[in-house]
Design an enzyme around this catalytic site. Structure first.
Site, PDB file in Angstrom:
ATOM      1  N   CYS A 197       0.823  -1.216   0.000  1.00 50.27           N
ATOM      2  CA  CYS A 197       0.000   0.000   0.000  1.00 50.27           C
ATOM      3  C   CYS A 197       0.860   1.270   0.000  1.00 50.27           C
ATOM      4  O   CYS A 197       2.014   1.240  -0.464  1.00 50.27           O
ATOM      5  CB  CYS A 197      -1.005   0.006   1.144  1.00 50.27           C
ATOM      6  SG  CYS A 197      -2.383   1.155   0.815  1.00 50.27           S
ATOM      7  N   ASP A 221      -3.622   1.682   9.879  1.00 51.76           N
ATOM      8  CA  ASP A 221      -4.794   2.558   9.990  1.00 51.76           C
ATOM      9  C   ASP A 221      -5.265   2.619  11.432  1.00 51.76           C
ATOM     10  O   ASP A 221      -5.844   3.615  11.866  1.00 51.76           O
ATOM     11  CB  ASP A 221      -5.918   2.057   9.089  1.00 51.76           C
ATOM     12  CG  ASP A 221      -5.554   2.283   7.637  1.00 51.76           C
ATOM     13  OD1 ASP A 221      -4.828   1.436   7.076  1.00 51.76           O
ATOM     14  OD2 ASP A 221      -5.951   3.321   7.084  1.00 51.76           O
TER      15      ASP A 221
HETATM   16  P1  RI2 Z   1      -0.110   6.479   6.687  1.00 50.27           P
HETATM   17  C1  RI2 Z   1      -3.829   3.669   4.290  1.00 50.27           C
HETATM   18  O1  RI2 Z   1      -5.217   3.536   4.168  1.00 50.27           O
HETATM   19  C2  RI2 Z   1      -3.084   2.360   4.089  1.00 50.27           C
HETATM   20  O2  RI2 Z   1      -3.746   1.257   4.640  1.00 50.27           O
HETATM   21  C3  RI2 Z   1      -1.800   2.705   4.799  1.00 50.27           C
HETATM   22  O3  RI2 Z   1      -1.003   1.579   5.069  1.00 50.27           O
HETATM   23  C4  RI2 Z   1      -2.344   3.354   6.057  1.00 50.27           C
HETATM   24  O4  RI2 Z   1      -3.451   4.142   5.586  1.00 50.27           O
HETATM   25  C5  RI2 Z   1      -1.398   4.195   6.838  1.00 50.27           C
HETATM   26  O5  RI2 Z   1      -0.911   5.243   6.044  1.00 50.27           O
HETATM   27  P2  RI2 Z   1      -6.032   4.249   2.939  1.00 50.27           P
HETATM   28  O6  RI2 Z   1      -6.284   5.664   3.344  1.00 50.27           O
HETATM   29  O7  RI2 Z   1      -0.981   7.091   7.736  1.00 50.27           O
HETATM   30  O8  RI2 Z   1      -5.194   4.126   1.688  1.00 50.27           O
HETATM   31  O9  RI2 Z   1       1.173   5.924   7.246  1.00 50.27           O
HETATM   32  O10 RI2 Z   1      -7.321   3.476   2.833  1.00 50.27           O
HETATM   33  O11 RI2 Z   1       0.116   7.406   5.507  1.00 50.27           O
END
Ligand code: RI2
Length: 296
Positions: A117, A186
């Site tokens: 991701c 998350d």
């Molecule tokens: P940071 C994201 O969720 C991903 O799951 C990623 O690993 C997590 O948030 C943490 O990201 P989404 O918003 O806070 O893409 O470290 O659904 O940037």
């Protein structure tokens, strides 16, 4: 999904709250606080899984409520709201930097890393290790269905990191080359289980089998306090149209499509959770929770 990443979501929410508060035309302090509180509740509903969002809103609203006791002057409450919103954003941005520095200590020269991701915190660890002249290679999963791995691989490559993009189902094929998995979060359960993008728990399982280390890079405000009393973190389920085209869905109406966005990685598959206040084994997250929420 225009704003991705749990940290960015939290910062965007408090900025929205600040703008909303600034634009409010109300007669008294009590009314102001009530309207900000309501707006905060509305914002919390935007993304159910990323606990950074309610934690950020609660930080701002609880501090505003404390400061508002007996104050009826709206202008000074607007200033207080701005102060707490800005302090959250500053704290959040500096956390990402500190996580980078702490996490990079666990990356060795010559390591091959795999990330899943698009996590600011995980990217901060990888880029810090790279800037420290550690010779690293990185595998990025594509991360179906939204393809956030394209963002991650592009960012790392533009910063000079040796990156390979792979499909999600190729993780087991490449895992023998991987010394350490680095992902974001998350939300974090008080018992150290980590909620992150769908597929993370499969990566963790494969990494555990291959004896690759597994690091989670996450700000301390991603700990979900309600999990201390046994509440579960809801898993957001998104539209089937992220998985297949509308045309395909029409032609195959009998096929059910499910699209959960997140999954839970149990603590036994995690070696370290790197936060801005220190590196914890998953079992140690309870200490950080107690420190933050003042439970004895
Ligand atoms: P940071 C994201 O969720 C991903 O799951 C990623 O690993 C997590 O948030 C943490 O990201 P989404 O918003 O806070 O893409 O470290 O659904 O940037």
């Amino acid at each position: 999904m225009k704003i991705r990443g749990a940290g960015r979501i939290a910062r965007a929410a408090v900025k929205a709250l600040e703008d909303y508060g600034d634009s409010l035309e109300v007669s008294g302090g009590r009314d102001f606080v009530e309207r900000v509180r309501e707006a905060g509740e509305y914002l919390k509903g935007a993304r159910p899984t990323a606990v950074s969002l309610p934690n950020a809103i609660n930080y701002v609203v609880l501090n505003l409520e404390k400061e508002a006791k007996g104050v009826e002057d709206v202008a000074s409450l607007k200033a207080a709201l701005k102060k707490y919103c800005e302090s959250f954003v500053e704290r959040s941005e500096s956390a990402v930097e500190k996580i980078g520095l702490l996490g990079a200590r666990l990356i060795e020269d010559g390591d091959t890393i795999l990330t899943h991701c698009n996590s600011e915190a995980a990217i901060s660890v990888i880029l810090t290790a790279h800037r420290q002249q550690k010779n690293i290679k990185v595998f990025c999963t594509e991360t179906r269905p939204k393809g956030q791995g394209y963002l991650t691989s592009s960012k790392l490559a533009k910063n000079g990191v040796d990156v390979t993009l792979i499909v999600d189902s190729a993780v087991n094929f490449f895992i023998k080359k991987v010394d350490q998995v680095v992902v974001g979060a998350d939300a974090i359960y008080v018992n150290g289980a980590v909620v992150n993008k769908i597929g993370t728990s499969q990566v963790a399982l494969v990494a555990n089998q291959a004896k690759s280390r597994f690091m989670v890079a996450a700000e301390s405000y991603k700990i979900a306090p309600k999990t201390f009393v046994g509440e579960l973190i809801p898993i957001e389920e998104r539209s089937p149209e992220e998985v297949v085209s509308g045309e395909w869905a029409q032609e195959n109406k009998e096929v059910k499509i499910r699209n959960p966005s997140f999954d839970v990685t149990p603590p036994k598959y995690i070696d370290s959770i790197v936060t801005e206040v220190g590196i914890f084994p998953p079992e140690g997250i309870i200490l950080l929770y107690r420190e933050t929420y003042g439970l004895s």
